[in-house]
Scaffold this motif. Structure first.
Motif, mmCIF file in Angstrom:
data_model
loop_
_atom_site.group_PDB
_atom_site.id
_atom_site.type_symbol
_atom_site.label_atom_id
_atom_site.label_comp_id
_atom_site.label_asym_id
_atom_site.label_seq_id
_atom_site.Cartn_x
_atom_site.Cartn_y
_atom_site.Cartn_z
ATOM 1 N N UNK A 132 49.471 70.509 28.148
ATOM 2 C CA UNK A 132 50.876 70.569 27.749
ATOM 3 C C UNK A 132 50.989 70.256 26.257
ATOM 4 N N UNK A 133 51.933 70.902 25.612
ATOM 5 C CA UNK A 133 52.149 70.686 24.186
ATOM 6 C C UNK A 133 53.586 71.023 23.830
ATOM 7 N N UNK A 134 53.821 71.232 22.568
ATOM 8 C CA UNK A 134 55.153 71.486 22.040
ATOM 9 C C UNK A 134 55.291 72.955 21.667
ATOM 10 N N UNK A 135 56.339 73.593 22.183
ATOM 11 C CA UNK A 135 56.648 74.968 21.810
ATOM 12 C C UNK A 135 57.862 74.971 20.899
ATOM 13 N N UNK A 136 57.850 75.874 19.931
ATOM 14 C CA UNK A 136 58.970 76.075 19.014
ATOM 15 C C UNK A 136 59.391 77.529 19.141
ATOM 16 N N UNK A 137 60.687 77.759 19.220
ATOM 17 C CA UNK A 137 61.176 79.124 19.351
ATOM 18 C C UNK A 137 62.659 79.117 19.625
ATOM 19 N N UNK A 138 63.111 80.120 20.357
ATOM 20 C CA UNK A 138 64.526 80.226 20.687
ATOM 21 C C UNK A 138 64.688 81.053 21.949
ATOM 22 N N UNK A 159 66.113 60.324 8.552
ATOM 23 C CA UNK A 159 66.200 60.008 9.971
ATOM 24 C C UNK A 159 64.868 60.358 10.606
ATOM 25 N N UNK A 160 64.465 59.593 11.607
ATOM 26 C CA UNK A 160 63.239 59.879 12.358
ATOM 27 C C UNK A 160 63.474 59.594 13.837
ATOM 28 N N UNK A 161 62.974 60.472 14.686
ATOM 29 C CA UNK A 161 63.044 60.279 16.131
ATOM 30 C C UNK A 161 61.662 60.541 16.718
ATOM 31 N N UNK A 162 61.180 59.616 17.541
ATOM 32 C CA UNK A 162 59.868 59.741 18.184
ATOM 33 C C UNK A 162 60.039 60.335 19.583
ATOM 34 N N UNK A 163 59.249 61.350 19.890
ATOM 35 C CA UNK A 163 59.306 62.011 21.193
ATOM 36 C C UNK A 163 57.932 62.033 21.843
ATOM 37 N N UNK A 164 57.929 61.937 23.160
ATOM 38 C CA UNK A 164 56.741 62.172 23.973
ATOM 39 C C UNK A 164 56.935 63.520 24.665
ATOM 40 N N UNK A 165 55.877 64.313 24.722
ATOM 41 C CA UNK A 165 55.931 65.630 25.351
ATOM 42 C C UNK A 165 55.489 65.468 26.801
ATOM 43 N N UNK A 166 56.400 65.709 27.721
ATOM 44 C CA UNK A 166 56.142 65.565 29.158
ATOM 45 C C UNK A 166 56.475 66.888 29.862
ATOM 46 N N UNK A 167 55.925 67.138 31.045
ATOM 47 C CA UNK A 167 56.233 68.382 31.757
ATOM 48 C C UNK A 167 57.738 68.596 31.971
#
Length: 133
Positions: A2-8, A34-42
């Motif tokens: 699993x990872x991060x997808x960018x698109x629309x 500004x900074x926001x921390x995210x975890x990539x989950x299913x």
């Protein structure tokens, strides 16, 4: 993996193989980071801690935030975001994606912000397998 997808609208423009990232930007009027921390989950992107360097027009410090090392640190309880929609225009500058102790402009993956495409979405996705040619 699993990872991060960018698109629309579900169309993938780029994939980033990371389990966690920080989304960072500079407020266009106040010029405050500004900074926001995210975890990539299913189930989506899970927001952890967020930080802001100061307050100003339309950017009040959230209740319960603590001032540490020059930034206000806070957490918001949100359900997983799937997708996270961001406005992205030339006038506003670009976002940064930070992971593996390095920050890069979103332009690295998507090219510069363009008026004809004023938004981008981020979501968790199954990464396409790598194939060596």
């Amino acid at each position: 993996m699993i990872g991060l997808c960018l698109g629309l609208a579900g169309t993938v423009w780029a994939q980033v193989p990371t389990p966690a990232f920080t989304l960072a930007w500079t407020h266009t009027i106040e010029q405050v980071r500004w900074e926001e921390d995210y975890r990539v989950r299913p189930e989506g992107l899970v927001l952890g801690e967020a930080r802001v360097k100061g307050s100003g027009a339309g950017m009040e410090i959230p209740h319960g935030a603590e001032l540490r090392e020059g930034s206000w640190h806070y957490q918001r309880q949100l359900p997983p975001l799937q997708p996270l929609r961001l406005g992205r225009t030339p006038e506003a500058g670009d976002y940064q994606l930070c992971f593996n102790q390095r920050c890069q402009s979103m332009s690295t993956w998507l090219g510069p912000p363009q008026a004809r495409q004023p938004a981008v979405e981020l979501w968790s996705c199954e990464l396409a397998p790598y194939s060596a040619s």
